[in-house]
Each structure stands twice: as C-alpha cells, then as structure tokens.
Design a protein around this motif. Structure first.
Motif, PDB file in Angstrom:
ATOM      1  N   TYR A 165       0.780  -1.287  -0.044  1.00 50.16           N
ATOM      2  CA  TYR A 165       0.046   0.036  -0.009  1.00 50.16           C
ATOM      3  C   TYR A 165       0.709   1.366   0.045  1.00 50.16           C
ATOM      4  O   TYR A 165       0.774   2.236   0.994  1.00 50.16           O
ATOM      5  CB  TYR A 165      -0.963   0.245   1.325  1.00 50.16           C
ATOM      6  CG  TYR A 165      -1.795  -1.220   1.308  1.00 50.16           C
ATOM      7  CD1 TYR A 165      -2.963  -1.392   0.469  1.00 50.16           C
ATOM      8  CD2 TYR A 165      -1.585  -2.129   2.233  1.00 50.16           C
ATOM      9  CE1 TYR A 165      -3.657  -2.419   0.302  1.00 50.16           C
ATOM     10  CE2 TYR A 165      -2.507  -3.384   1.976  1.00 50.16           C
ATOM     11  CZ  TYR A 165      -3.516  -3.217   1.518  1.00 50.16           C
ATOM     12  OH  TYR A 165      -4.381  -4.656   1.532  1.00 50.16           O
ATOM     13  N   GLU A 189       0.636   4.003  -1.594  1.00 52.96           N
ATOM     14  CA  GLU A 189      -0.335   5.009  -1.863  1.00 52.96           C
ATOM     15  C   GLU A 189      -0.803   5.752  -0.433  1.00 52.96           C
ATOM     16  O   GLU A 189      -1.059   6.770  -0.425  1.00 52.96           O
ATOM     17  CB  GLU A 189      -1.677   4.834  -2.634  1.00 52.96           C
ATOM     18  CG  GLU A 189      -2.737   3.695  -1.764  1.00 52.96           C
ATOM     19  CD  GLU A 189      -2.369   2.405  -2.210  1.00 52.96           C
ATOM     20  OE1 GLU A 189      -3.192   1.398  -1.606  1.00 52.96           O
ATOM     21  OE2 GLU A 189      -1.178   2.173  -2.526  1.00 52.96           O
ATOM     22  N   LEU A 190      -0.395   4.965   0.736  1.00 45.83           N
ATOM     23  CA  LEU A 190      -0.691   5.552   1.973  1.00 45.83           C
ATOM     24  C   LEU A 190       0.373   6.509   2.387  1.00 45.83           C
ATOM     25  O   LEU A 190      -0.007   7.096   3.405  1.00 45.83           O
ATOM     26  CB  LEU A 190      -0.875   4.441   2.921  1.00 45.83           C
ATOM     27  CG  LEU A 190      -2.069   3.362   2.875  1.00 45.83           C
ATOM     28  CD1 LEU A 190      -1.997   2.370   3.921  1.00 45.83           C
ATOM     29  CD2 LEU A 190      -3.390   4.007   2.930  1.00 45.83           C
ATOM     30  N   TYR A 191       1.546   6.660   1.860  1.00 48.49           N
ATOM     31  CA  TYR A 191       2.459   7.555   2.365  1.00 48.49           C
ATOM     32  C   TYR A 191       3.374   8.060   1.095  1.00 48.49           C
ATOM     33  O   TYR A 191       3.932   9.159   1.113  1.00 48.49           O
ATOM     34  CB  TYR A 191       3.409   6.725   3.371  1.00 48.49           C
ATOM     35  CG  TYR A 191       3.942   5.627   2.495  1.00 48.49           C
ATOM     36  CD1 TYR A 191       5.193   5.680   1.921  1.00 48.49           C
ATOM     37  CD2 TYR A 191       3.464   4.251   2.566  1.00 48.49           C
ATOM     38  CE1 TYR A 191       5.972   4.317   1.314  1.00 48.49           C
ATOM     39  CE2 TYR A 191       4.051   3.227   2.118  1.00 48.49           C
ATOM     40  CZ  TYR A 191       5.150   3.293   1.381  1.00 48.49           C
ATOM     41  OH  TYR A 191       5.761   2.345   1.131  1.00 48.49           O
ATOM     42  N   ARG A 192       3.279   7.336  -0.150  1.00 49.39           N
ATOM     43  CA  ARG A 192       4.310   7.726  -1.129  1.00 49.39           C
ATOM     44  C   ARG A 192       3.587   9.056  -1.584  1.00 49.39           C
ATOM     45  O   ARG A 192       2.425   9.051  -2.339  1.00 49.39           O
ATOM     46  CB  ARG A 192       4.757   6.951  -2.132  1.00 49.39           C
ATOM     47  CG  ARG A 192       5.746   7.149  -3.245  1.00 49.39           C
ATOM     48  CD  ARG A 192       6.132   5.823  -3.856  1.00 49.39           C
ATOM     49  NE  ARG A 192       6.788   5.034  -2.765  1.00 49.39           N
ATOM     50  CZ  ARG A 192       7.000   3.579  -3.129  1.00 49.39           C
ATOM     51  NH1 ARG A 192       6.477   3.198  -4.157  1.00 49.39           N
ATOM     52  NH2 ARG A 192       7.520   2.908  -2.095  1.00 49.39           N
ATOM     53  N   ASP A 193       4.356  10.290  -1.954  1.00 49.05           N
ATOM     54  CA  ASP A 193       3.963  11.550  -2.517  1.00 49.05           C
ATOM     55  C   ASP A 193       2.581  11.848  -1.989  1.00 49.05           C
ATOM     56  O   ASP A 193       1.854  12.678  -2.648  1.00 49.05           O
ATOM     57  CB  ASP A 193       3.461  11.140  -4.228  1.00 49.05           C
ATOM     58  CG  ASP A 193       4.830  10.745  -4.631  1.00 49.05           C
ATOM     59  OD1 ASP A 193       5.864  11.275  -4.432  1.00 49.05           O
ATOM     60  OD2 ASP A 193       4.555   9.899  -5.665  1.00 49.05           O
ATOM     61  N   VAL A 194       2.356  11.624  -0.564  1.00 53.46           N
ATOM     62  CA  VAL A 194       1.211  12.345   0.108  1.00 53.46           C
ATOM     63  C   VAL A 194       1.859  13.447   0.862  1.00 53.46           C
ATOM     64  O   VAL A 194       2.569  13.646   1.589  1.00 53.46           O
ATOM     65  CB  VAL A 194       0.695  11.234   1.197  1.00 53.46           C
ATOM     66  CG1 VAL A 194      -0.146  11.910   2.210  1.00 53.46           C
ATOM     67  CG2 VAL A 194       0.190   9.933   0.527  1.00 53.46           C
ATOM     68  N   GLU A 248     -10.011   7.106   2.357  1.00 55.94           N
ATOM     69  CA  GLU A 248      -8.518   6.718   2.362  1.00 55.94           C
ATOM     70  C   GLU A 248      -7.669   7.722   3.107  1.00 55.94           C
ATOM     71  O   GLU A 248      -6.515   7.462   3.431  1.00 55.94           O
ATOM     72  CB  GLU A 248      -8.100   6.416   0.808  1.00 55.94           C
ATOM     73  CG  GLU A 248      -8.704   5.113   0.321  1.00 55.94           C
ATOM     74  CD  GLU A 248     -10.130   5.140  -0.236  1.00 55.94           C
ATOM     75  OE1 GLU A 248     -10.512   4.193  -0.729  1.00 55.94           O
ATOM     76  OE2 GLU A 248     -10.701   6.306  -0.219  1.00 55.94           O
ATOM     77  N   GLU A 249      -8.165   8.877   3.038  1.00 57.90           N
ATOM     78  CA  GLU A 249      -7.630  10.243   3.692  1.00 57.90           C
ATOM     79  C   GLU A 249      -7.570   9.849   5.268  1.00 57.90           C
ATOM     80  O   GLU A 249      -6.374  10.040   5.932  1.00 57.90           O
ATOM     81  CB  GLU A 249      -8.317  11.219   3.496  1.00 57.90           C
ATOM     82  CG  GLU A 249      -8.100  11.794   2.167  1.00 57.90           C
ATOM     83  CD  GLU A 249      -6.761  12.080   1.518  1.00 57.90           C
ATOM     84  OE1 GLU A 249      -6.192  12.950   1.906  1.00 57.90           O
ATOM     85  OE2 GLU A 249      -6.401  11.325   0.796  1.00 57.90           O
ATOM     86  N   LYS A 282      -4.530   7.312   5.758  1.00 62.68           N
ATOM     87  CA  LYS A 282      -3.290   8.064   5.606  1.00 62.68           C
ATOM     88  C   LYS A 282      -2.911   8.895   6.673  1.00 62.68           C
ATOM     89  O   LYS A 282      -1.808   8.736   7.253  1.00 62.68           O
ATOM     90  CB  LYS A 282      -3.317   9.129   4.128  1.00 62.68           C
ATOM     91  CG  LYS A 282      -3.554   8.342   2.946  1.00 62.68           C
ATOM     92  CD  LYS A 282      -3.616   9.296   1.909  1.00 62.68           C
ATOM     93  CE  LYS A 282      -3.836   8.729   0.561  1.00 62.68           C
ATOM     94  NZ  LYS A 282      -4.162   9.561  -0.532  1.00 62.68           N
ATOM     95  N   TRP A 341       6.824  10.750   2.207  1.00 60.28           N
ATOM     96  CA  TRP A 341       5.885  11.874   2.248  1.00 60.28           C
ATOM     97  C   TRP A 341       6.453  13.245   1.597  1.00 60.28           C
ATOM     98  O   TRP A 341       7.818  13.208   1.501  1.00 60.28           O
ATOM     99  CB  TRP A 341       5.805  12.132   3.687  1.00 60.28           C
ATOM    100  CG  TRP A 341       4.548  11.349   4.400  1.00 60.28           C
ATOM    101  CD1 TRP A 341       3.170  11.357   3.986  1.00 60.28           C
ATOM    102  CD2 TRP A 341       4.718  10.145   5.049  1.00 60.28           C
ATOM    103  NE1 TRP A 341       2.282  10.644   4.874  1.00 60.28           N
ATOM    104  CE2 TRP A 341       3.395   9.783   5.526  1.00 60.28           C
ATOM    105  CE3 TRP A 341       5.619   9.649   5.625  1.00 60.28           C
ATOM    106  CZ2 TRP A 341       3.032   8.784   6.270  1.00 60.28           C
ATOM    107  CZ3 TRP A 341       5.270   8.419   6.582  1.00 60.28           C
ATOM    108  CH2 TRP A 341       4.020   8.025   6.816  1.00 60.28           C
TER     109      TRP A 341
END
Length: 293
Positions: free
Chosen positions: A92, A94-99, A140-141, A144, A289
């Motif tokens: 997962y 998407e939970l941290y990369r580029d957030v 999803e937010e 995150k 992040w």
C-alpha cells in the motif's frame, strides 16, 4: 500555565533522544536490558540477512530497536513484525508515497489524542469517524492520517516503550460511513493498530455504539488475530465500565475524564509542522511523504 505545558508536550513530539529515565521504564515495560540490547539488535539484523524475507528501508540500530521493543525483545517475534511491516508498505505505497503530510491536517477532529502518557496506558488515541463527512474527502484519507500518526509517533523512544490505547467512538456513525468501509480499508486499519506497525498496543475500547456495530465490526473481525480479541472491550454508553480499564486521568472530559492535555489531529499536525527539525524532514521525505514549506 496549562497552555504552556501543552506546548511543551507538542514540542517534545519530534524529539528522538533517549533520556536516562526511559531506561528503567524500558526494562519494566518491554524487557529491555541495556547490557544485552546491542546483541539483540545485531541478532535481528543477522536474521534479516540470513532469512531474506524482507528488505527494510533502514537497518540502523534505532530503526531495528522499534521492532524489538514492540515485541518485548523476543527477536524471532520482532523479525516477524518487521516482515509484516515491510510487506504492508510494499502493498500500500499510496498511503504514504507522494502524500502531502501537512495537508492531512484537514481531517480536523476525526482523530483526537490525549497527551498524558502513562505506563500501562500510553498515548490514548480516539477515533471519532462519526465526525467525518464522507462527502468532504474519501475514507482513504483517514487511513493516510493513521499511517502518518504512527510513523511520526514511533520516531519517539518514549512512544516505542509506552505504547498506546485506542478508543473507537462510534457516536454519529451512519450507514453512509459504514458503506465506505471496504475489506481493504478494514485490513489497513487493523494493520495500523499493531498487526503490521511495530507498536505496543495495550487495549482497544469501543464506545457509544448502536445497532450498526455488527455491520461495522463484521468487516474487521476476519483480520483481527484471535489472541488480540482479549484486548478489545465493548462499553456501549457505560463510562464507568471504561474507567475500570482506563484511568480517567488519561481521558478527556467527554468520556468522564480529567485530562486537559488533549488535541485534535488537525492541531497536532500543525504543531508538528511548527516544531519539526531537519532530522524530522529528512526521515519523512526518505519515507516518501511530501514536506511542503
């Protein structure tokens, strides 16, 4: 005076130094012996190389120590935890990369924390998802935010040792909220509460629930290990029942407590942003992040 103490607590959130008084707590709570700690870290490092089941992003002592503390210095258990952690991150990203880390403050009061950290209770984190409007941003937010909270918190040696307690407040939960909970979201939340993340979880308390509880919990039951069920307690609207297991001094007035050192996650993120240092920015950027000035 109260505001001053709270500000000091916020400033301490980004500190990673190990204070001498933590040593005795670590011995009592996570079975850590300063004399054998280096050997345990090296044993875990050797196990990672020998078994080849995961490729951690870091292999330094401070990072590996998180997993040993989370599993009370039983090295094979710490290794299993590390493997689950690495697989979770790979599955997962998407939970941290580029957030955008600071952008997560927009969730406002969906999370709340009591910063009166005590042995046996640790940091009390309150999930108030009933305050969240699904029309404002996707579920999803919220996941995150949970991911960021755990990673920031686990930079602190104090949090590694003291662990935490979770209160799930279902006040305001409707079918509209429940409809957003897919099996994937449920699994991710369980992972963040200790299945994959290296944290000492003392207990989880469900309060203010109604007939939707069965629907809500059905999604989570399949992912919760059997041995973890003993840590989950259902209180309904009975605050006295909650107080028997969590000292009221560690709870905000909303739950019949006396703790004034509490804040919403929106405030917490803004304070972290204020007090962060170069080390914090470097760690979070290396993780994936986005840190905007």
């Amino acid at each position: 005076m109260f505001e001053c103490f709270l500000e000091i607590a916020f400033e301490a959130e980004v500190l990673t130094e190990e204070h001498p008084e933590l040593q005795e707590l670590a011995r009592q709570l996570v079975h850590e012996d300063p004399a054998t700690r280096p050997a345990a870290i090296q044993e875990l490092r050797d196990m990672i190389y020998e078994r080849g089941e995961c490729a951690p992003r870091r292999m330094d002592d401070a990072f590996l120590l998180r997993f040993l503390r989370a599993r009370r210095f039983v090295v094979p258990r710490a290794h299993k935890q590390l493997v689950r952690y690495c697989r979770f991150l790979e599955q997962y990203p998407e939970l941290y990369r580029d957030v955008d880390l600071w952008g997560l403050a927009r969730v406002g009061c969906a999370y709340e924390g009591c910063m009166l950290d005590r042995p046996g209770v640790g940091r009390v984190t309150i999930l108030r998802f009933g305050t969240w409007n699904p029309d404002d941003y996707p579920v999803e937010e919220l996941v995150k935010v949970g991911m960021a909270m755990m990673e920031i918190g686990l930079r602190s040696p104090k949090m590694q040792v003291l662990g935490g307690t979770v209160i799930v407040d279902m006040a305001g939960i409707t079918m509209k909220h429940v409809a957003t909970l897919t099996p994937t979201i449920a699994y991710q939340i369980v992972c963040l509460m200790g299945l994959a993340i290296p944290c000492v979880m003392h207990s989880c308390h469900i309060v203010n629930y109604n007939w939707l509880l069965n629907t809500f919990f059905f999604l989570f039951k399949r992912f919760i290990p059997k041995k973890a069920w003993k840590m989950i307690h259902f209180h309904g609207h009975d605050l006295e029942s909650l107080h028997q297991l969590v000292d009221p001094e560690c709870l905000p007035p909303r739950y019949g407590g006396t703790c004034r050192h509490h804040a919403t996650i929106g405030t917490w993120f803004n304070k972290i942003r204020k007090y962060r240092d170069e080390s914090f920015d470097r760690d979070m950027k290396e993780f994936g992040w986005v840190i905007k000035e």
